[in-house]
Write a protein that holds these residues in place. Structure first.
Motif, mmCIF file in Angstrom:
data_model
loop_
_atom_site.group_PDB
_atom_site.id
_atom_site.type_symbol
_atom_site.label_atom_id
_atom_site.label_comp_id
_atom_site.label_asym_id
_atom_site.label_seq_id
_atom_site.Cartn_x
_atom_site.Cartn_y
_atom_site.Cartn_z
ATOM 1 N N THR A 54 25.841 -18.474 -14.726
ATOM 2 C CA THR A 54 25.081 -17.836 -14.106
ATOM 3 C C THR A 54 24.774 -16.530 -14.254
ATOM 4 O OG1 THR A 54 26.967 -16.826 -13.669
ATOM 5 C CG2 THR A 54 26.728 -18.903 -12.215
ATOM 6 N N VAL A 55 23.263 -16.155 -13.931
ATOM 7 C CA VAL A 55 22.491 -15.456 -14.243
ATOM 8 C C VAL A 55 23.425 -14.147 -13.355
ATOM 9 C CG1 VAL A 55 20.311 -13.799 -13.182
ATOM 10 C CG2 VAL A 55 20.649 -16.791 -13.930
ATOM 11 N N SER A 56 23.849 -12.901 -13.755
ATOM 12 C CA SER A 56 24.775 -11.747 -13.104
ATOM 13 C C SER A 56 23.347 -11.053 -11.883
ATOM 14 C CB SER A 56 24.498 -10.955 -13.781
ATOM 15 O OG SER A 56 23.837 -10.548 -14.556
ATOM 16 N N LEU A 57 23.744 -10.988 -10.827
ATOM 17 C CA LEU A 57 22.913 -9.861 -10.053
ATOM 18 C C LEU A 57 22.691 -9.249 -10.337
ATOM 19 C CD1 LEU A 57 22.313 -10.396 -6.517
ATOM 20 C CD2 LEU A 57 24.671 -8.828 -6.520
ATOM 21 N N GLN A 58 23.065 -7.856 -11.621
ATOM 22 C CA GLN A 58 22.586 -6.236 -12.066
ATOM 23 C C GLN A 58 21.900 -7.396 -12.899
ATOM 24 O OE1 GLN A 58 25.327 -5.070 -15.031
ATOM 25 N NE2 GLN A 58 24.253 -2.739 -15.164
ATOM 26 N N ALA A 59 21.303 -8.406 -13.490
ATOM 27 C CA ALA A 59 19.874 -8.682 -14.017
ATOM 28 C C ALA A 59 19.015 -9.348 -12.941
ATOM 29 C CB ALA A 59 20.155 -10.092 -15.229
ATOM 30 N N ILE A 60 19.559 -9.581 -11.934
ATOM 31 C CA ILE A 60 18.317 -10.014 -10.913
ATOM 32 C C ILE A 60 17.662 -8.487 -10.654
ATOM 33 C CG2 ILE A 60 17.678 -11.210 -8.586
ATOM 34 C CD1 ILE A 60 18.023 -12.699 -10.777
ATOM 35 N N LEU A 61 18.803 -7.610 -10.106
ATOM 36 C CA LEU A 61 18.194 -6.032 -9.870
ATOM 37 C C LEU A 61 17.618 -5.449 -11.077
ATOM 38 C CD1 LEU A 61 21.610 -5.554 -7.788
ATOM 39 C CD2 LEU A 61 19.408 -5.827 -6.774
ATOM 40 N N ILE A 62 17.597 -5.695 -12.320
ATOM 41 C CA ILE A 62 16.800 -5.415 -12.798
ATOM 42 C C ILE A 62 15.541 -5.798 -12.575
ATOM 43 C CG2 ILE A 62 16.691 -4.733 -15.560
ATOM 44 C CD1 ILE A 62 19.517 -4.201 -15.678
ATOM 45 N N MET A 63 15.668 -7.118 -13.099
ATOM 46 C CA MET A 63 14.255 -7.367 -12.734
ATOM 47 C C MET A 63 12.919 -7.235 -11.257
ATOM 48 S SD MET A 63 14.727 -11.194 -14.054
ATOM 49 C CE MET A 63 16.212 -11.726 -12.937
ATOM 50 N N MET A 64 14.447 -6.521 -10.609
ATOM 51 C CA MET A 64 13.535 -6.873 -9.271
ATOM 52 C C MET A 64 13.036 -4.767 -9.588
ATOM 53 S SD MET A 64 16.239 -8.403 -6.189
ATOM 54 C CE MET A 64 14.876 -7.526 -5.057
ATOM 55 N N GLU A 65 14.019 -4.030 -10.128
ATOM 56 C CA GLU A 65 13.197 -2.908 -10.235
ATOM 57 C C GLU A 65 12.164 -2.788 -11.388
ATOM 58 O OE1 GLU A 65 17.025 -0.845 -11.239
ATOM 59 O OE2 GLU A 65 17.572 -1.060 -9.369
ATOM 60 N N THR A 66 11.669 -3.621 -12.191
ATOM 61 C CA THR A 66 10.847 -3.489 -12.787
ATOM 62 C C THR A 66 9.846 -3.950 -12.257
ATOM 63 O OG1 THR A 66 12.454 -4.073 -15.041
ATOM 64 C CG2 THR A 66 10.602 -4.640 -15.229
ATOM 65 N N TRP A 67 9.832 -4.702 -11.509
ATOM 66 C CA TRP A 67 9.059 -5.327 -10.846
ATOM 67 C C TRP A 67 7.983 -4.190 -10.004
ATOM 68 C CZ3 TRP A 67 7.437 -6.490 -5.862
ATOM 69 C CH2 TRP A 67 6.054 -7.030 -5.686
ATOM 70 N N ILE A 68 9.240 -3.733 -9.283
ATOM 71 C CA ILE A 68 8.775 -2.605 -8.049
ATOM 72 C C ILE A 68 7.566 -1.743 -8.657
ATOM 73 C CG2 ILE A 68 9.719 -0.718 -6.304
ATOM 74 C CD1 ILE A 68 11.898 -2.665 -6.075
ATOM 75 N N ILE A 69 8.342 -0.895 -9.927
ATOM 76 C CA ILE A 69 8.066 -0.134 -10.261
ATOM 77 C C ILE A 69 6.581 -0.348 -11.481
ATOM 78 C CG2 ILE A 69 8.127 1.789 -13.044
ATOM 79 C CD1 ILE A 69 10.661 1.608 -11.979
ATOM 80 N N SER A 70 6.430 -1.383 -11.588
ATOM 81 C CA SER A 70 5.443 -2.357 -12.133
ATOM 82 C C SER A 70 4.209 -2.353 -11.199
ATOM 83 C CB SER A 70 5.120 -3.638 -13.053
ATOM 84 O OG SER A 70 5.086 -4.568 -11.980
ATOM 85 N N GLN A 71 4.647 -3.057 -10.256
ATOM 86 C CA GLN A 71 3.751 -2.327 -9.147
ATOM 87 C C GLN A 71 3.288 -0.971 -8.859
ATOM 88 O OE1 GLN A 71 2.177 -5.361 -7.513
ATOM 89 N NE2 GLN A 71 3.448 -6.574 -9.180
#
Length: 83
Positions: A54-71
């Motif tokens: 599985t992919v951890s929810l923590q990994a998804i949150l980190i990806m989402m935060e990175t995307w928000i910062i880049s935007q």
């Protein structure tokens, strides 16, 4: 077995959507379409590891935060383009 879940508006439509993860189950995205919940996991294009991991929810949150910062950086820097 579900191990983590997160209510978040992942498509920015003003409705809280649901992300679910767990042991031996794929990461699951549930879209809240004005009160009607729809499984949109296949539409995300994310693949579940072939070994049943599985992919951890923590990994998804980190990806989402990175995307928000880049935007935010892109929005605040006229002329900046990602290559």
């Amino acid at each position: 077995m579900v191990t983590s879940s997160l209510w978040t508006d992942f498509d920015n439509d003003g409705w809280e959507d649901l992300i679910i993860t767990g042991e031996y189950m794929p990461l699951t995205f549930i879209h809240n379409n004005k009160g009607v919940l729809e499984d949109v996991t296949a539409a995300t294009g994310l693949k579940t590891p072939g070994d049943g991991g599985t992919v951890s929810l923590q990994a998804i949150l980190i990806m989402m935060e990175t995307w928000i910062i880049s935007q935010a950086i892109l929005a605040s820097t006229p002329g900046l383009k990602l290559q």
